[in-house]
Design a protein around this motif. Structure first.
Motif, PDB file in Angstrom:
ATOM      1  N   CYS A  31       3.425  63.117  44.402  1.00  0.00           N
ATOM      2  CA  CYS A  31       4.524  64.014  44.095  1.00  0.00           C
ATOM      3  C   CYS A  31       5.338  64.128  45.373  1.00  0.00           C
ATOM      4  O   CYS A  31       4.758  64.303  46.460  1.00  0.00           O
ATOM      5  N   ILE A  32       6.639  64.036  45.275  1.00  0.00           N
ATOM      6  CA  ILE A  32       7.508  64.085  46.453  1.00  0.00           C
ATOM      7  C   ILE A  32       8.386  65.323  46.389  1.00  0.00           C
ATOM      8  O   ILE A  32       9.012  65.607  45.364  1.00  0.00           O
ATOM      9  N   GLY A  33       8.417  66.039  47.478  1.00  0.00           N
ATOM     10  CA  GLY A  33       9.266  67.222  47.570  1.00  0.00           C
ATOM     11  C   GLY A  33      10.258  67.088  48.705  1.00  0.00           C
ATOM     12  O   GLY A  33       9.992  66.409  49.704  1.00  0.00           O
ATOM     13  N   TRP A  34      11.384  67.743  48.542  1.00  0.00           N
ATOM     14  CA  TRP A  34      12.359  67.872  49.615  1.00  0.00           C
ATOM     15  C   TRP A  34      12.396  69.338  50.042  1.00  0.00           C
ATOM     16  O   TRP A  34      12.485  70.226  49.192  1.00  0.00           O
ATOM     17  N   PHE A  35      12.348  69.535  51.335  1.00  0.00           N
ATOM     18  CA  PHE A  35      12.372  70.864  51.911  1.00  0.00           C
ATOM     19  C   PHE A  35      13.457  70.884  52.993  1.00  0.00           C
ATOM     20  O   PHE A  35      13.858  69.838  53.497  1.00  0.00           O
ATOM     21  N   ARG A  36      13.893  72.081  53.370  1.00  0.00           N
ATOM     22  CA  ARG A  36      14.879  72.160  54.430  1.00  0.00           C
ATOM     23  C   ARG A  36      14.606  73.370  55.308  1.00  0.00           C
ATOM     24  O   ARG A  36      13.973  74.325  54.879  1.00  0.00           O
ATOM     25  N   GLN A  37      15.085  73.271  56.535  1.00  0.00           N
ATOM     26  CA  GLN A  37      14.946  74.379  57.475  1.00  0.00           C
ATOM     27  C   GLN A  37      16.222  74.492  58.286  1.00  0.00           C
ATOM     28  O   GLN A  37      16.589  73.568  59.007  1.00  0.00           O
ATOM     29  N   ALA A  38      16.870  75.617  58.149  1.00  0.00           N
ATOM     30  CA  ALA A  38      18.046  75.911  58.954  1.00  0.00           C
ATOM     31  C   ALA A  38      17.594  76.619  60.231  1.00  0.00           C
ATOM     32  O   ALA A  38      16.532  77.255  60.240  1.00  0.00           O
ATOM     33  N   ASP A  42      13.012  80.136  57.785  1.00  0.00           N
ATOM     34  CA  ASP A  42      11.775  79.500  57.328  1.00  0.00           C
ATOM     35  C   ASP A  42      12.094  78.230  56.540  1.00  0.00           C
ATOM     36  O   ASP A  42      13.233  78.009  56.113  1.00  0.00           O
ATOM     37  N   PHE A  43      11.062  77.435  56.336  1.00  0.00           N
ATOM     38  CA  PHE A  43      11.194  76.287  55.444  1.00  0.00           C
ATOM     39  C   PHE A  43      11.495  76.773  54.024  1.00  0.00           C
ATOM     40  O   PHE A  43      10.977  77.798  53.574  1.00  0.00           O
ATOM     41  N   GLU A  44      12.315  76.017  53.345  1.00  0.00           N
ATOM     42  CA  GLU A  44      12.686  76.349  51.960  1.00  0.00           C
ATOM     43  C   GLU A  44      12.509  75.116  51.092  1.00  0.00           C
ATOM     44  O   GLU A  44      13.010  74.036  51.447  1.00  0.00           O
ATOM     45  N   GLY A  45      11.817  75.256  49.989  1.00  0.00           N
ATOM     46  CA  GLY A  45      11.713  74.156  49.045  1.00  0.00           C
ATOM     47  C   GLY A  45      13.019  73.951  48.318  1.00  0.00           C
ATOM     48  O   GLY A  45      13.642  74.924  47.886  1.00  0.00           O
ATOM     49  N   VAL A  46      13.432  72.701  48.172  1.00  0.00           N
ATOM     50  CA  VAL A  46      14.716  72.391  47.548  1.00  0.00           C
ATOM     51  C   VAL A  46      14.508  71.756  46.178  1.00  0.00           C
ATOM     52  O   VAL A  46      15.082  72.212  45.183  1.00  0.00           O
ATOM     53  N   ALA A  47      13.724  70.699  46.120  1.00  0.00           N
ATOM     54  CA  ALA A  47      13.504  69.983  44.863  1.00  0.00           C
ATOM     55  C   ALA A  47      12.238  69.163  44.987  1.00  0.00           C
ATOM     56  O   ALA A  47      11.806  68.823  46.094  1.00  0.00           O
ATOM     57  N   ALA A  48      11.652  68.839  43.843  1.00  0.00           N
ATOM     58  CA  ALA A  48      10.447  68.025  43.824  1.00  0.00           C
ATOM     59  C   ALA A  48      10.423  67.176  42.570  1.00  0.00           C
ATOM     60  O   ALA A  48      11.013  67.555  41.542  1.00  0.00           O
ATOM     61  N   ILE A  49       9.745  66.042  42.670  1.00  0.00           N
ATOM     62  CA  ILE A  49       9.592  65.167  41.507  1.00  0.00           C
ATOM     63  C   ILE A  49       8.188  64.613  41.491  1.00  0.00           C
ATOM     64  O   ILE A  49       7.702  64.071  42.497  1.00  0.00           O
ATOM     65  N   ASP A  50       7.527  64.746  40.357  1.00  0.00           N
ATOM     66  CA  ASP A  50       6.149  64.294  40.246  1.00  0.00           C
ATOM     67  C   ASP A  50       6.113  62.860  39.721  1.00  0.00           C
ATOM     68  O   ASP A  50       7.156  62.269  39.407  1.00  0.00           O
ATOM     69  N   ALA A  51       4.899  62.312  39.624  1.00  0.00           N
ATOM     70  CA  ALA A  51       4.740  60.912  39.245  1.00  0.00           C
ATOM     71  C   ALA A  51       5.257  60.622  37.842  1.00  0.00           C
ATOM     72  O   ALA A  51       5.661  59.490  37.553  1.00  0.00           O
ATOM     73  N   ASP A  52       5.251  61.633  36.980  1.00  0.00           N
ATOM     74  CA  ASP A  52       5.733  61.414  35.603  1.00  0.00           C
ATOM     75  C   ASP A  52       7.233  61.655  35.471  1.00  0.00           C
ATOM     76  O   ASP A  52       7.772  61.629  34.364  1.00  0.00           O
ATOM     77  N   GLY A  53       7.898  61.942  36.602  1.00  0.00           N
ATOM     78  CA  GLY A  53       9.335  62.171  36.581  1.00  0.00           C
ATOM     79  C   GLY A  53       9.739  63.608  36.363  1.00  0.00           C
ATOM     80  O   GLY A  53      10.939  63.920  36.385  1.00  0.00           O
TER      81      GLY A  53
END
Length: 122
Positions: A31-38, A42-53
């Motif tokens: 599973c792949i996630g995108w996170f960001r930190q300004a 703190d770190f903030e979760g932005v979006a994620a996509i698992d193996a099944d889409g």
């Protein structure tokens, strides 16, 4: 150690677009996630996509950002549209075990990239 490599960051004006890429070997296992930190935040979760889409988005990303994966290229993309000043941050991709519904919480993501900077400014 699994190596993730982000690319595609840059500087754009408000309303502009960018496409971030995350390259990861054996992508089907993750599973792949995108996170960001300004700065100062703190770190903030932005979006994620698992193996099944299946996908998950932060409220701030819904309608503007799109996450997708191309398994044949071992790459996950994050399309950033209608960018705002407040989207300025270092963006990181991360990998965790597939099929666990990790979503955009940091817990469970074991492997992280070095980040790519996104700057939105007029």
């Amino acid at each position: 150690q699994v190596q993730l490599v982000e690319s595609g960051g840059g500087s754009v004006q408000p309303g502009g677009s960018l496409r971030l890429s995350c390259a990861i070997p054996s992508i089907r296992k993750y599973c792949i996630g995108w996170f960001r930190q300004a700065p100062g935040n703190d770190f903030e979760g932005v979006a994620a996509i698992d193996a099944d889409g299946s996908t998950a988005y932060a409220e701030s990303a819904k309608g503007r950002f799109t996450i997708s994966r191309e398994n044949a290229k071992n790459t996950v993309y994050l399309e950033l549209n209608s960018l705002k000043d407040e989207d300025t941050a270092m963006y990181f991709c991360a990998a965790g075990p597939a099929w666990y519904g990790l979503g955009i919480r940091m817990l469970g993501y074991k492997h992280w990239g070095q980040g790519t900077q996104v700057t939105v400014s007029s």
